[in-house]
Structures are given as structure tokens and as C-alpha cells.
Design a protein around this motif. Sequence first.
Motif, PDB file in Angstrom:
ATOM      1  N   MET A   1      -4.989 -16.508  16.255  1.00 62.06           N
ATOM      2  CA  MET A   1      -3.958 -15.556  16.623  1.00 62.06           C
ATOM      3  C   MET A   1      -4.039 -15.319  18.134  1.00 62.06           C
ATOM      4  SD  MET A   1      -3.251 -11.760  15.091  1.00 62.06           S
ATOM      5  CE  MET A   1      -2.495 -12.311  13.613  1.00 62.06           C
ATOM      6  N   THR A   2      -2.901 -15.312  18.777  1.00 64.29           N
ATOM      7  CA  THR A   2      -2.860 -15.134  20.224  1.00 64.29           C
ATOM      8  C   THR A   2      -2.664 -13.666  20.584  1.00 64.29           C
ATOM      9  OG1 THR A   2      -0.469 -15.375  20.403  1.00 64.29           O
ATOM     10  CG2 THR A   2      -1.777 -17.408  20.461  1.00 64.29           C
ATOM     11  N   LEU A   3      -2.915 -13.378  21.839  1.00 63.96           N
ATOM     12  CA  LEU A   3      -2.712 -12.013  22.331  1.00 63.96           C
ATOM     13  C   LEU A   3      -1.244 -11.608  22.208  1.00 63.96           C
ATOM     14  CD1 LEU A   3      -3.890  -9.493  23.627  1.00 63.96           C
ATOM     15  CD2 LEU A   3      -3.572 -10.571  25.852  1.00 63.96           C
ATOM     16  N   THR A   4      -0.343 -12.535  22.456  1.00 63.81           N
ATOM     17  CA  THR A   4       1.097 -12.260  22.324  1.00 63.81           C
ATOM     18  C   THR A   4       1.438 -11.835  20.905  1.00 63.81           C
ATOM     19  OG1 THR A   4       1.540 -13.907  24.034  1.00 63.81           O
ATOM     20  CG2 THR A   4       3.394 -13.229  22.686  1.00 63.81           C
TER      21      THR A   4
ATOM     22  N   LEU B   1      -0.683 -10.408  18.854  1.00 65.89           N
ATOM     23  CA  LEU B   1      -1.374  -9.144  18.584  1.00 65.89           C
ATOM     24  C   LEU B   1      -0.712  -7.935  19.236  1.00 65.89           C
ATOM     25  CD1 LEU B   1      -5.126 -10.151  18.962  1.00 65.89           C
ATOM     26  CD2 LEU B   1      -3.973  -9.427  16.881  1.00 65.89           C
ATOM     27  N   MET B   2      -0.064  -8.138  20.363  1.00 67.41           N
ATOM     28  CA  MET B   2       0.472  -7.021  21.149  1.00 67.41           C
ATOM     29  C   MET B   2       1.350  -6.048  20.353  1.00 67.41           C
ATOM     30  SD  MET B   2      -0.985  -6.836  23.981  1.00 67.41           S
ATOM     31  CE  MET B   2       0.017  -5.550  24.683  1.00 67.41           C
ATOM     32  N   PRO B   3       2.289  -6.499  19.541  1.00 68.59           N
ATOM     33  CA  PRO B   3       3.090  -5.531  18.787  1.00 68.59           C
ATOM     34  C   PRO B   3       2.237  -4.656  17.859  1.00 68.59           C
ATOM     35  CG  PRO B   3       4.138  -7.679  18.746  1.00 68.59           C
ATOM     36  CD  PRO B   3       2.786  -7.863  19.355  1.00 68.59           C
ATOM     37  N   ALA B   4       1.239  -5.251  17.233  1.00 74.09           N
ATOM     38  CA  ALA B   4       0.371  -4.471  16.344  1.00 74.09           C
ATOM     39  C   ALA B   4      -0.471  -3.481  17.142  1.00 74.09           C
ATOM     40  CB  ALA B   4      -0.529  -5.406  15.542  1.00 74.09           C
ATOM     41  N   ILE B   5      -0.955  -3.906  18.304  1.00 74.42           N
ATOM     42  CA  ILE B   5      -1.755  -3.011  19.149  1.00 74.42           C
ATOM     43  C   ILE B   5      -0.907  -1.847  19.644  1.00 74.42           C
ATOM     44  CG2 ILE B   5      -2.993  -2.839  21.352  1.00 74.42           C
ATOM     45  CD1 ILE B   5      -3.903  -5.759  20.864  1.00 74.42           C
ATOM     46  N   GLN B   6       0.310  -2.132  20.065  1.00 74.85           N
ATOM     47  CA  GLN B   6       1.193  -1.090  20.568  1.00 74.85           C
ATOM     48  C   GLN B   6       1.554  -0.084  19.483  1.00 74.85           C
ATOM     49  OE1 GLN B   6       4.245  -3.604  22.222  1.00 74.85           O
ATOM     50  NE2 GLN B   6       3.264  -3.675  24.232  1.00 74.85           N
ATOM     51  N   ALA B   7       1.539  -0.498  18.244  1.00 73.75           N
ATOM     52  CA  ALA B   7       1.882   0.401  17.141  1.00 73.75           C
ATOM     53  C   ALA B   7       0.723   1.312  16.743  1.00 73.75           C
ATOM     54  CB  ALA B   7       2.332  -0.411  15.926  1.00 73.75           C
ATOM     55  N   LEU B   8      -0.478   1.015  17.230  1.00 79.35           N
ATOM     56  CA  LEU B   8      -1.638   1.831  16.872  1.00 79.35           C
ATOM     57  C   LEU B   8      -1.556   3.224  17.490  1.00 79.35           C
ATOM     58  CD1 LEU B   8      -4.545  -0.734  17.423  1.00 79.35           C
ATOM     59  CD2 LEU B   8      -3.656   0.075  15.222  1.00 79.35           C
ATOM     60  N   SER B   9      -2.204   4.172  16.841  1.00 78.65           N
ATOM     61  CA  SER B   9      -2.315   5.511  17.415  1.00 78.65           C
ATOM     62  C   SER B   9      -3.286   5.467  18.591  1.00 78.65           C
ATOM     63  CB  SER B   9      -2.844   6.490  16.361  1.00 78.65           C
ATOM     64  OG  SER B   9      -4.200   6.190  16.054  1.00 78.65           O
ATOM     65  N   ARG B  10      -3.260   6.510  19.393  1.00 77.85           N
ATOM     66  CA  ARG B  10      -4.156   6.584  20.548  1.00 77.85           C
ATOM     67  C   ARG B  10      -5.614   6.479  20.101  1.00 77.85           C
ATOM     68  NH1 ARG B  10      -4.284   8.407  25.838  1.00 77.85           N
ATOM     69  NH2 ARG B  10      -6.178   9.505  26.446  1.00 77.85           N
ATOM     70  N   LYS B  11      -5.959   7.175  19.033  1.00 77.02           N
ATOM     71  CA  LYS B  11      -7.330   7.162  18.516  1.00 77.02           C
ATOM     72  C   LYS B  11      -7.736   5.751  18.081  1.00 77.02           C
ATOM     73  CE  LYS B  11     -10.302   9.377  15.105  1.00 77.02           C
ATOM     74  NZ  LYS B  11     -10.388  10.344  14.014  1.00 77.02           N
ATOM     75  N   ASP B  12      -6.836   5.052  17.397  1.00 77.18           N
ATOM     76  CA  ASP B  12      -7.131   3.696  16.952  1.00 77.18           C
ATOM     77  C   ASP B  12      -7.246   2.731  18.138  1.00 77.18           C
ATOM     78  OD1 ASP B  12      -7.295   4.378  14.286  1.00 77.18           O
ATOM     79  OD2 ASP B  12      -5.222   3.817  13.837  1.00 77.18           O
TER      80      ASP B  12
END
Length: 69
Positions: free
Chosen positions: A1-4, A6-17
Motif C-alpha cells: 500500500m502506498t502513501l497516496t 493511505l492519505m484519505p484514511a489518515i485524513q479521516a482519523l480523529s486528532r487522537k488517532d
Amino acid sequence: MTLTQLMPAIQALSRKDKQRLLEVIQKELQEQSAQEVIKPGGVYELWSPLGAYEAADTLQAFLEEESQR
């Protein structure tokens, strides 16, 4: 899996996550760095103060100077 990917999933995380994700990544990077530096069974030079008379003299002079203040 590439960073590209992963980015949408990372952006959807809460601040704590996101903070937890950073901690996990940091820990993994530290472990990888340690593995690159120290290898099991490796031979590593270790400095010893044994025979470091000039360093001992410098420290003694410093301590004597400090005690006079």
C-alpha cells in the motif's frame, strides 16, 4: 500500500488517532534505527577512561578551580 492510498484514511482519523499513529510510526522508526546500528553478535569498540591521564588532570584542575570559588 502506498502513501497516496493511505492519505484519505489518515485524513479521516480523529486528532487522537492521528497522534497515536504518529507514536506507533515513531516507535517503529526507533526500533529500525537500533537494529541498523547494533547487530547481535557484533563487536563494538568501547572507550574507557583507563589510562586517560590527561583527561584526569583536566578534570582535577577544573574541580580545584571550582572549589576555590
